[in-house]
Enzyme design. Structure first.
Site, PDB file in Angstrom:
ATOM      1  N   ARG A 121       0.870  -1.182   0.000  1.00 49.05           N
ATOM      2  CA  ARG A 121       0.000   0.000   0.000  1.00 49.05           C
ATOM      3  C   ARG A 121       0.902   1.225   0.000  1.00 49.05           C
ATOM      4  O   ARG A 121       2.131   1.106   0.078  1.00 49.05           O
ATOM      5  CB  ARG A 121      -1.028  -0.025   1.148  1.00 49.05           C
ATOM      6  CG  ARG A 121      -0.675  -0.750   2.375  1.00 49.05           C
ATOM      7  CD  ARG A 121       0.468  -0.167   3.139  1.00 49.05           C
ATOM      8  NE  ARG A 121       0.295   1.261   3.353  1.00 49.05           N
ATOM      9  CZ  ARG A 121       1.272   2.124   3.583  1.00 49.05           C
ATOM     10  NH1 ARG A 121       2.536   1.727   3.634  1.00 49.05           N
ATOM     11  NH2 ARG A 121       1.046   3.402   3.763  1.00 49.05           N
ATOM     12  N   GLY A 122       0.272   2.403  -0.086  1.00 41.75           N
ATOM     13  CA  GLY A 122       1.055   3.621  -0.282  1.00 41.75           C
ATOM     14  C   GLY A 122       1.096   3.892  -1.783  1.00 41.75           C
ATOM     15  O   GLY A 122       1.469   3.015  -2.571  1.00 41.75           O
ATOM     16  N   ALA A 123       0.709   5.117  -2.166  1.00 44.60           N
ATOM     17  CA  ALA A 123       0.477   5.385  -3.589  1.00 44.60           C
ATOM     18  C   ALA A 123       1.672   5.049  -4.494  1.00 44.60           C
ATOM     19  O   ALA A 123       1.511   4.325  -5.487  1.00 44.60           O
ATOM     20  CB  ALA A 123       0.047   6.847  -3.756  1.00 44.60           C
ATOM     21  N   GLN A 148      -1.535   2.163  10.037  1.00 47.63           N
ATOM     22  CA  GLN A 148      -0.273   2.312   9.300  1.00 47.63           C
ATOM     23  C   GLN A 148       0.760   3.070  10.131  1.00 47.63           C
ATOM     24  O   GLN A 148       1.959   2.874   9.960  1.00 47.63           O
ATOM     25  CB  GLN A 148      -0.510   3.065   7.979  1.00 47.63           C
ATOM     26  CG  GLN A 148      -1.244   2.284   6.915  1.00 47.63           C
ATOM     27  CD  GLN A 148      -2.734   2.561   6.949  1.00 47.63           C
ATOM     28  OE1 GLN A 148      -3.301   2.889   7.995  1.00 47.63           O
ATOM     29  NE2 GLN A 148      -3.402   2.412   5.827  1.00 47.63           N
ATOM     30  N   ASP A 187      -2.091  10.829  -1.978  1.00 44.66           N
ATOM     31  CA  ASP A 187      -2.503   9.806  -2.957  1.00 44.66           C
ATOM     32  C   ASP A 187      -2.869  10.418  -4.295  1.00 44.66           C
ATOM     33  O   ASP A 187      -2.851   9.755  -5.322  1.00 44.66           O
ATOM     34  CB  ASP A 187      -3.684   8.997  -2.425  1.00 44.66           C
ATOM     35  CG  ASP A 187      -3.185   7.868  -1.552  1.00 44.66           C
ATOM     36  OD1 ASP A 187      -2.726   8.162  -0.426  1.00 44.66           O
ATOM     37  OD2 ASP A 187      -3.193   6.713  -2.015  1.00 44.66           O
ATOM     38  N   ASN A 211      -5.417  12.418   0.763  1.00 47.38           N
ATOM     39  CA  ASN A 211      -4.471  11.564   1.499  1.00 47.38           C
ATOM     40  C   ASN A 211      -5.261  10.806   2.562  1.00 47.38           C
ATOM     41  O   ASN A 211      -6.483  10.981   2.704  1.00 47.38           O
ATOM     42  CB  ASN A 211      -3.352  12.417   2.123  1.00 47.38           C
ATOM     43  CG  ASN A 211      -2.231  11.553   2.684  1.00 47.38           C
ATOM     44  OD1 ASN A 211      -1.742  10.657   1.998  1.00 47.38           O
ATOM     45  ND2 ASN A 211      -1.825  11.782   3.911  1.00 47.38           N
TER      46      ASN A 211
END
Ligand code: MRU
Length: 359
Positions: A59-61, A205, A246, A256
């Protein structure tokens, strides 16, 4: 992309990598299991990679975009073997499945589009060309993060405390991180009096990933629950909030992780500064402002449970938008690898000048 020299101190705090291309397969650190277990999934099928993106293995853009680029390599290999001369048509559903895995992180569609343009140009060896581009997207992300780290850290006055949200580090990117890259650089340069991370419900997260990543890299962090942010600010413990993105609209509005907007409002109330660090692959100039950004909603179960335990009575309804939009007017600086936009809400978010330019 030029390479940017780093001081040895910053390099000392950069050991984690979540996405690896390993001898023909994609190896992903399974982020759902952190901090308890460090385990990798080895994937050779693009459909399985799309599912890994959807289910938060990765995950994480930026990390999602890089992962998707490697998934396209897997899909090209499969379609070349299966469909021969028809491989390009056969590939299209694979690209669409990947693009649909998560809706808000625009880096996902950005990376797939880069791969699509390359493959549409009919390279002589599509598999080799696809792998070369995926590896370039990956390495340019890391180089861009290092540059963002330097630019962002330079804005932070020595002795400042910072608060960050979600995980924007090596786990969320090709390596080094965006907002956490700024913090990594600022820490390496000796600028920070303290680093605070909020836990970031519901996927945690902040506590599971940011606290783990910073521990791996020897950067001390103090965890707070999100509700403690206002008190932390009121006591003067932080001077900057530093977050990732994001998707950034043409006017500088930023989507975000849910809770970012609340932190921006709190920062403004307390007279603190608010920084967004994101690569230019996070810009979406087709979105005029934040209202045009699709915000992912995930299953209610994610907030009705914490870990394996249920935390609300049976029958409770829940609303689970996992991103929010921070208006440009609440942001003091948007830091990209190509430069810094200060006060984007005053109409300074003219990102066009950066897109299409080679650096
Ligand atoms: O749902 P996630 O964990 O993918 O959300 C991640 C974030 O919101 C990050 O802040 C953003 O992707 C930037 S990561 C460099």
């Amino acid at each position: 992309m030029a390479s940017y020299p780093q001081g040895p101190k910053v390099q000392d705090h950069d050991s984690v990598r979540a996405v690896h291309w390993d001898g023909g397969a994609l190896r992903l650190l399974d982020q759902r299991l952190l901090p308890d277990r460090v385990e990798y999934l080895v994937l050779e099928d693009s459909g399985a990679v799309a599912e890994a993106i959807r289910s938060m293995v990765v995950r994480g853009a930026p990390a999602i975009g890089i992962t998707a680029a490697y998934a396209v390599v897997l899909a090209v290999r499969h379609r070349l073997a299966e469909a021969g001369r028809q491989w390009r048509e056969a590939l299209e559903p694979d690209l669409q499945t990947l693009a649909a895995a998560r809706p808000t992180a625009v880096n996902l569609t950005w990376a797939i589009e880069q791969m699509r343009v390359l493959l549409d140009a009919q390279p002589a060896d599509p598999l080799a060309a696809a792998l070369q581009l995926a590896e370039r997207i990956h390495s340019e992300d890391v180089a861009g993060n290092r540059q963002m780290g330097r630019l962002g850290a330079a804005l932070i006055a020595p002795g400042s405390g910072v608060l960050t949200h979600c995980n924007t580090g090596s786990l969320a990117t090709g390596g080094f991180g965006t907002a956490l890259g700024v913090i990594r650089s600022a820490w390496g340069e000796g600028r920070l009096s303290g680093v605070f991370a909020d836990e970031t419900r519901p996927w945690l997260q902040g506590s599971r990933l940011t606290a783990w990543e910073l521990a791996q890299d020897g950067i001390p962090v103090t965890l707070i629950c999100e509700a403690a942010a206002a008190s932390l600010m009121a006591r003067g413990r932080v001077q900057w909030v530093v977050v990732g993105a994001d998707r950034i609209a043409a006017n500088g509005d930023v989507a975000n992780k849910i809770g970012t907007y609340a932190l921006a409002v709190l920062a403004r109330h307390h007279g603190l500064r608010f920084m967004v660090a994101a690569p230019t692959s996070t810009l979406d100039l087709s979105a005029a402002d934040g209202a045009a950004i699709a915000v992912e909603e995930r299953p209610a179960e994610e907030i009705l449970h914490c870990g394996s335990g249920r935390i609300a009575p049976e029958g409770t309804r829940a609303w689970n938008p996992v991103f929010d939009v921070t208006p440009a007017g609440l942001i003091d600086a948007i830091v990209t690898e190509r430069g810094v936009v200060e006060q984007p809400g005053r109409g300074t978010a003219q990102f066009e000048r950066w897109l299409g330019e080679k650096i």
